[in-house]
Design a protein around this motif. Structure first.
Motif, PDB file in Angstrom:
ATOM      1  N   UNK A 218       1.034  -1.082   0.033  1.00 40.83           N
ATOM      2  CA  UNK A 218       0.096   0.010  -0.029  1.00 40.83           C
ATOM      3  C   UNK A 218       0.907   1.321   0.072  1.00 40.83           C
ATOM      4  N   UNK A 219       0.527   2.172  -0.709  1.00 41.81           N
ATOM      5  CA  UNK A 219       1.399   3.329  -0.797  1.00 41.81           C
ATOM      6  C   UNK A 219       0.689   4.729  -1.036  1.00 41.81           C
ATOM      7  N   UNK A 220       1.117   5.680  -0.678  1.00 39.39           N
ATOM      8  CA  UNK A 220       0.386   6.879  -0.576  1.00 39.39           C
ATOM      9  C   UNK A 220       1.583   7.908  -1.241  1.00 39.39           C
ATOM     10  N   UNK A 254      12.174   9.031  -2.056  1.00 36.53           N
ATOM     11  CA  UNK A 254      11.776  10.332  -2.920  1.00 36.53           C
ATOM     12  C   UNK A 254      11.458   9.955  -4.272  1.00 36.53           C
ATOM     13  N   UNK A 255      10.812  10.830  -4.940  1.00 37.41           N
ATOM     14  CA  UNK A 255      10.436  10.806  -6.145  1.00 37.41           C
ATOM     15  C   UNK A 255      10.623  12.262  -6.826  1.00 37.41           C
ATOM     16  N   UNK A 256      10.161  12.471  -8.042  1.00 36.00           N
ATOM     17  CA  UNK A 256      10.542  13.886  -8.733  1.00 36.00           C
ATOM     18  C   UNK A 256      10.145  14.938  -7.846  1.00 36.00           C
ATOM     19  N   UNK A 257       8.841  15.074  -7.463  1.00 34.78           N
ATOM     20  CA  UNK A 257       8.237  16.249  -6.814  1.00 34.78           C
ATOM     21  C   UNK A 257       7.386  15.675  -5.592  1.00 34.78           C
ATOM     22  N   UNK A 258       7.636  14.591  -5.122  1.00 33.40           N
ATOM     23  CA  UNK A 258       6.790  14.048  -4.141  1.00 33.40           C
ATOM     24  C   UNK A 258       7.675  12.933  -3.216  1.00 33.40           C
ATOM     25  N   UNK A 259       7.070  12.444  -2.236  1.00 26.48           N
ATOM     26  CA  UNK A 259       7.668  11.270  -1.589  1.00 26.48           C
ATOM     27  C   UNK A 259       6.625   9.918  -1.634  1.00 26.48           C
ATOM     28  N   UNK A 260       6.860   8.712  -1.568  1.00 34.76           N
ATOM     29  CA  UNK A 260       6.232   7.697  -1.896  1.00 34.76           C
ATOM     30  C   UNK A 260       6.110   7.162  -0.354  1.00 34.76           C
ATOM     31  N   UNK A 288       4.540  16.518   7.828  1.00 34.13           N
ATOM     32  CA  UNK A 288       3.526  17.489   8.126  1.00 34.13           C
ATOM     33  C   UNK A 288       3.434  18.524   7.049  1.00 34.13           C
ATOM     34  N   UNK A 289       2.146  18.833   6.440  1.00 39.74           N
ATOM     35  CA  UNK A 289       1.939  19.746   5.473  1.00 39.74           C
ATOM     36  C   UNK A 289       1.904  19.533   4.350  1.00 39.74           C
ATOM     37  N   UNK A 290       2.270  17.942   4.102  1.00 40.22           N
ATOM     38  CA  UNK A 290       2.209  17.401   2.802  1.00 40.22           C
ATOM     39  C   UNK A 290       0.839  17.169   2.278  1.00 40.22           C
ATOM     40  N   UNK A 291       0.514  16.949   0.915  1.00 39.05           N
ATOM     41  CA  UNK A 291      -0.572  16.502   0.571  1.00 39.05           C
ATOM     42  C   UNK A 291      -0.836  15.463  -0.188  1.00 39.05           C
ATOM     43  N   UNK A 292      -1.560  14.278  -0.085  1.00 35.62           N
ATOM     44  CA  UNK A 292      -1.582  13.154  -0.556  1.00 35.62           C
ATOM     45  C   UNK A 292      -2.100  13.431  -2.032  1.00 35.62           C
ATOM     46  N   UNK A 293      -1.592  12.910  -3.077  1.00 29.00           N
ATOM     47  CA  UNK A 293      -2.081  13.019  -4.390  1.00 29.00           C
ATOM     48  C   UNK A 293      -2.295  11.777  -5.124  1.00 29.00           C
ATOM     49  N   UNK A 294      -2.100  10.719  -4.433  1.00 26.08           N
ATOM     50  CA  UNK A 294      -2.622   9.388  -4.864  1.00 26.08           C
ATOM     51  C   UNK A 294      -2.381   8.328  -3.966  1.00 26.08           C
ATOM     52  N   UNK A 295      -3.068   7.341  -3.857  1.00 26.88           N
ATOM     53  CA  UNK A 295      -3.285   6.457  -3.013  1.00 26.88           C
ATOM     54  C   UNK A 295      -3.278   5.105  -3.844  1.00 26.88           C
TER      55      UNK A 295
END
Ligand SMILES: Cc1cc2nc3c(=O)[nH]c(=O)nc-3n(C[C@H](O)[C@H](O)[C@H](O)COP(=O)(O)OP(=O)(O)OC[C@H]3O[C@@H](n4cnc5c(N)ncnc54)[C@H](O)[C@@H]3O)c2cc1C
Length: 446
Positions: A218-220, A254-260, A288-295
């Motif tokens: 499972x990954x966000x 770490x990915x290009x513009x987000x973390x998994x 903290x302050x992050x935004x989930x863009x995909x689940x």
């Protein structure tokens, strides 16, 4: 299951293929391959292969087949923008072996931090040389690159969802692949099928290849404020503990513009969301302050399938069950098995001029694969059993990871996919330290 008759279907085989002469490095050796096969020569046409699934396994298989003179169809259901749920970490050797361009790499990870249940953190990567790193990519970028390359080298890329496979009634009759494309039903008769359709493989079901145990991952994907993202510039984190998984690890990659941020488990799939909350809790200050863009969630096979070759059908990658325990690594093994299987078919068919059979696939693909990798898979299986079972063992693992010799051996084996040259004295010391850590953490003697 329906079967196809040769008389009705062989007329559908075109005699011309789209193959090209390849001189590029990955396949140049194929030009010299010769096999002493007694298989029948194909009358006025090339061997025809369908590769089902255009992930790393399928694209690598299709590339090898097309380069070797086989008429190749690579069938993929998803458009290039769809990302397979994946951490996207690949070893250094894959960049070179598969000619992966550097612009596809989002991050060069040089620090791999492992964090114990009691939050003891060890930086794993002190022994890396200046040019060494773990490459982090987005799967949509990697997969569409590999697919396009297979197409440019001669494979016919078909956008379609394979719905079923009809088995032949003789050793030379065709398999028939049924698929839907643009809302219409189509059929493709072929001589050989490679099942590269992942963990839920339809091809495996069609040939009754048996099932395997799967973990669920499972990954966000979470975008972070800049200063928080900077923390993960070149750092990947692995968390272990009963709070994040009973039998695997949780990660922040770490990915290009987000973390998994994700986790996995075999034993307690129904509790996967609880473990995801566990990893989120452990890293709450960092995200903290992050935004989930995909689940996203997806199964990960735990061991090879009981059957990987039947008739003229071979399974590769996740469909075959080639993901290592302990690390959950499967991209390199998918690409490698796809290429190996493609090359095996080219060799057995003498560049696509002859029919092949089950023995060819077993001899040229399965045996070669098992000889090369079975020990690695068994070793990592053992490590997972010893170190991931309970929190005390996990503390021992993190303690061990602080040892520079352990780090060097681990990284070299991971980055280059071969056993690093050890030092006998250091090996003895490592075994002794392992036992000492296990005793200190009360694992031995329990
Ligand atoms: C959350 C998660 C994180 C992971 N992280 C890592 C990591 O960091 N590093 C690593 O090495 N491995 C990782 N893995 C494992 C890795 O993702 C797989 O081992 C790898 O993708 C296997 O490649 P494959 O080509 O065999 O299968 P897949 O990548 O699953 O590709 C199968 C392809 O077949 C297509 N397909 C399926 N059915 C059909 C059909 N009926 N018709 C047409 N097309 C079809 C699919 O659309 C897909 O494109 C991770 C896995 C998960 C779930």
């Amino acid at each position: 299951m329906a079967t196809a008759t040769a008389s009705t279907l062989t007329v559908l085989f075109p005699t011309k293929t789209k193959t090209k002469t390849i001189t590029s490095r990955p396949h140049s050796h194929l030009l010299t391959i010769k096999a002493s096969s007694t298989n029948p020569t194909l009358p006025g046409r090339k061997l025809r292969a369908a590769v089902i699934g255009g992930g790393p396994a399928g694209s690598s298989a299709a590339e090898a087949l097309a380069c070797g003179g086989v008429e190749t169809f690579l069938i993929e259901r998803n458009p290039p923008t769809v990302a397979k749920p994946c951490g996207g970490a690949i070893p250094l050797c894959m960049l070179e072996e598969f000619d992966i361009p550097t612009h596809l790499i989002d991050r060069h990870v040089t620090r791999m931090r492992i964090i114990s249940p009691s939050n003891l953190a060890v930086d794993f990567g002190k022994t890396l040389k200046s040019h060494e790193f773990i490459a982090m990519l987005r799967r949509e970028a990697l997969d569409s690159f590999l697919r396009s390359r297979a197409e440019s080298l001669g494979a016919n890329l078909v956008s379609g969802l394979v719905t079923s496979l009809d088995l032949p009634d003789s050793s030379t009759a065709p398999y028939v692949v049924h698929y839907t494309s643009n809302n219409s039903r189509r059929s493709l008769p072929v001589d050989v099928v490679i099942g590269a359709d992942g963990a839920n493989s339809r091809v495996a079901r069609s040939i009754h290849a048996g099932s395997y145990t799967c973990a669920i991952a499972f990954q966000e994907r979470i975008t972070l404020p800049d200063h928080k993202m900077n923390y993960y510039e070149d750092l990947a984190e692995m968390y272990i503990g009963n709070d994040v998984s009973p039998d695997f690890y949780a990660w922040v990659f770490p990915k290009c513009d987000h973390v998994a941020v994700g986790t996995g488990t075999v034993r307690a799939k129904q509790d996967i969301k609880m473990y995801q909350r566990g990893i989120r809790e452990r890293v709450k200050h960092k995200i903290k302050g992050g935004k989930v863009i995909k689940v996203e969630a997806h199964p990960i096979p735990e061991h090879p399938r009981p059957v990987r070759v039947r008739g003229r059908v071979a399974l590769v990658g996740d469909a075959a069950g080639y993901v290592t325990k302990c690390s959950g690594e499967g991209i390199y093994f998918a690409a490698k098995s796809g290429r190996m299987c493609g090359e095996a078919i080219v060799k057995a068919s003498e560049g696509g001029d002859k029919m092949i059979n089950e023995d060819d696939l077993k001899r040229e693909y399965l045996r070669v694969w098992d000889n090369k990798y079975i020990t690695t898979f068994r070793f990592l299986d053992l490590l997972q059993k010893v170190f991931y079972g309970n929190n005390a063992a996990r503390e021992a693992l993190v303690e061990l990871c602080g040892d520079e010799y352990v780090q060097r051996m681990t990284f070299e084996s991971y980055l280059y996919k071969k056993l690093a040259d050890g030092d006998r004295w250091q090996d003895v010391k490592m075994v002794w330290n392992t036992m000492a850590s296990l005793m200190r953490c009360n694992i031995v003697g329990r």
